[in-house]
Design a protein around this motif. Structure first.
Motif, mmCIF file in Angstrom:
data_model
loop_
_atom_site.group_PDB
_atom_site.id
_atom_site.type_symbol
_atom_site.label_atom_id
_atom_site.label_comp_id
_atom_site.label_asym_id
_atom_site.label_seq_id
_atom_site.Cartn_x
_atom_site.Cartn_y
_atom_site.Cartn_z
ATOM 1 N N ALA A 153 0.847 -1.283 -0.060
ATOM 2 C CA ALA A 153 0.100 -0.063 -0.077
ATOM 3 C C ALA A 153 0.737 1.257 -0.091
ATOM 4 C CB ALA A 153 -1.042 -0.095 1.413
ATOM 5 N N ARG A 156 2.411 1.969 -3.550
ATOM 6 C CA ARG A 156 1.351 2.240 -4.769
ATOM 7 C C ARG A 156 1.806 3.372 -5.282
ATOM 8 N NH1 ARG A 156 -0.839 4.256 -0.352
ATOM 9 N NH2 ARG A 156 -2.198 6.359 -0.754
ATOM 10 N N ASP A 157 1.429 3.424 -6.920
ATOM 11 C CA ASP A 157 1.543 4.707 -7.513
ATOM 12 C C ASP A 157 0.337 5.647 -7.281
ATOM 13 O OD1 ASP A 157 1.837 6.592 -9.612
ATOM 14 O OD2 ASP A 157 2.263 5.054 -11.251
ATOM 15 N N ASP A 161 -3.551 7.033 -8.643
ATOM 16 C CA ASP A 161 -4.696 7.362 -7.726
ATOM 17 C C ASP A 161 -4.953 8.806 -7.896
ATOM 18 O OD1 ASP A 161 -5.782 5.890 -5.643
ATOM 19 O OD2 ASP A 161 -5.239 7.594 -4.317
ATOM 20 N N GLY A 179 -5.649 0.081 -5.989
ATOM 21 C CA GLY A 179 -4.718 -0.301 -4.939
ATOM 22 C C GLY A 179 -4.639 -1.835 -4.791
ATOM 23 N N HIS A 182 -2.087 -3.655 -7.032
ATOM 24 C CA HIS A 182 -0.607 -3.487 -6.693
ATOM 25 C C HIS A 182 -0.368 -4.204 -5.374
ATOM 26 C CE1 HIS A 182 3.304 -1.596 -6.565
ATOM 27 N NE2 HIS A 182 2.978 -1.137 -4.934
ATOM 28 N N ILE A 183 -1.236 -4.225 -4.227
ATOM 29 C CA ILE A 183 -0.900 -4.982 -2.979
ATOM 30 C C ILE A 183 -1.023 -6.293 -3.190
ATOM 31 C CG2 ILE A 183 -2.181 -5.392 -0.890
ATOM 32 C CD1 ILE A 183 -3.094 -2.646 -0.985
#
Length: 270
Positions: A153, A156-157, A161, A179, A182-183
Motif C-alpha cells: 500500500a 502504490r503509484d 490514484d 490499490g 498493486h498490493i
C-alpha cells in the motif's frame, strides 16, 4: 465462456509443467539426505526409502489421516484469521501514516517474541485446547501478512490514484481497481510465508500442549526413539503444507494476477 475456460486450463497446464523444476529440487534434496544417512547411520538419519516405508505404514492407518486432518484444519483456521487481520491492518496502515506509526512498536514486540514463548503463554491462558494452537498461529503469522500488505500500500503509484480521483472514482473504487492490484504482488508472497509459519507453529504447539494431531504423533515417535517415524510425520506435515499452498494460494493468486500474463510481451517466459 469457452475462451475463459481455455485460458484457465492453459494457466493450469503451464503451472503443472513448471513443477518439473520442483521435482528436480526434491531429487537433489533426497540425494543429500541419502549421503547424510550413509555418513551418520540409520539411528541419526534414516534413509529416504526407510522414511517413505514408515510413511506408507502411517498412511495405512485410518487414525493417522484423522491426525493429519486435525493439524491441517487448525493451521488453516489460524492462517485464515492471520491473513484477514494482517490484510485489513496492512491496508489501513498503508493508507494512514498515523496507523503505521502506532503499529510499528506493536509489530516489533510481536516479531521479537519467539513463537515458542507465545505457545507457552497461550497454554497458560487457554490450557491444552485448540485455542492455544490457533492463538499461537495468529500471533506468529499476522505480522508477516501485515508488513507485506502495508509495504504494498505504501509503494502504490499515487499518480494513478490522483488520475482516478480526477475522473470521479471514489475511495472504494480506487482501492479495488488500483490499490488491490498493486498490493496483491506483496500480499501473496506474504501469505505463502504465513502459511508455512502456520503449519510449523501448529505442529510445535500440538507437541508442547499435547493436543493430538501431527505434533502429538511426533511426541510419541520421540518417546519411542523411532526416528524414521518422526521424519515420516514431518514429511506428512510438509506434504499437507504443499497441498494447501498449491491447491489454494497459487490458484487464487493466478486469478488475481491475470493482468500480468496479459501485460507480458509475446514469447516472454518466466
Amino acid at each position: 465462456m469457452t475462451g475463459a475456460v481455455a485460458e484457465r486450463l492453459g494457466r493450469l497446464g503451464r503451472f503443472l509443467w513448471s513443477g518439473w523444476a520442483g521435482l528436480a529440487g526434491l531429487a537433489l534434496f533426497a540425494a543429500v539426505w541419502q549421503a547424510g544417512h550413509e555418513r551418520f547411520g540409520a539411528f541419526i538419519l534414516p534413509a529416504p526409502l526407510a522414511t517413505l516405508a514408515a510413511g506408507r505404514t502411517i498412511a495405512g492407518d485410518p487414525a493417522s489421516w484423522a491426525l493429519a486432518a486435525t493439524t491441517t484444519l487448525r493451521a488453516l483456521e489460524g492462517f485464515a484469521l492471520a491473513g484477514l487481520a494482517g490484510t485489513l491492518g496492512g491496508i489501513a496502515a498503508g493508507y494512514s501514516p498515523a496507523t503505521m506509526r502506532l503499529a510499528r512498536p506493536i509489530l516489533t514486540v510481536l516479531l521479537g517474541v519467539p513463537p515458542i514463548a507465545w505457545i507457552v503463554l497461550a497454554m497458560i491462558w487457554f490450557g491444552s485446547t485448540e485455542g492455544t494452537i490457533v492463538t499461537s498461529i495468529v500471533v506468529a503469522s499476522t505480522p508477516v501478512v501485515f508488513v507485506g500488505v502495508a509495504e504494498g500500500a505504501l509503494t502504490r503509484d499515487r499518480g494513478l490514484d490522483d488520475m482516478a480521483r480526477a475522473f470521479g472514482a471514489g475511495p472504494l473504487a480506487r482501492l479495488t481497481t488500483l490499490g488491490l492490484r498493486h498490493i496483491a504482488a506483496f500480499l501473496f508472497p506474504a501469505l505463502t510465508v504465513a502459511l508455512g509459519s502456520a503449519f510449523k507453529v501448529a505442529v510445535m504447539a500440538e507437541l508442547l500442549a499435547n493436543t493430538g494431531g501431527i505434533g502429538g504423533a511426533l511426541a510419541m515417535a520421540r518417546a519411542n526413539l523411532d526416528v524414521a517415524e518422526a521424519l515420516a510425520w514431518v514429511l506428512i506435515a510438509v506434504g499437507g503444507l504443499i497441498l494447501v499452498e498449491y491447491a489454494l494460494v497459487h490458484p487464487v493468486r493466478a486469478e488475481f494476477e491475470r493482468w500480468r500474463e496479459a501485460a507480458r510481451p509475446w514469447g516472454v517466459k518466466r
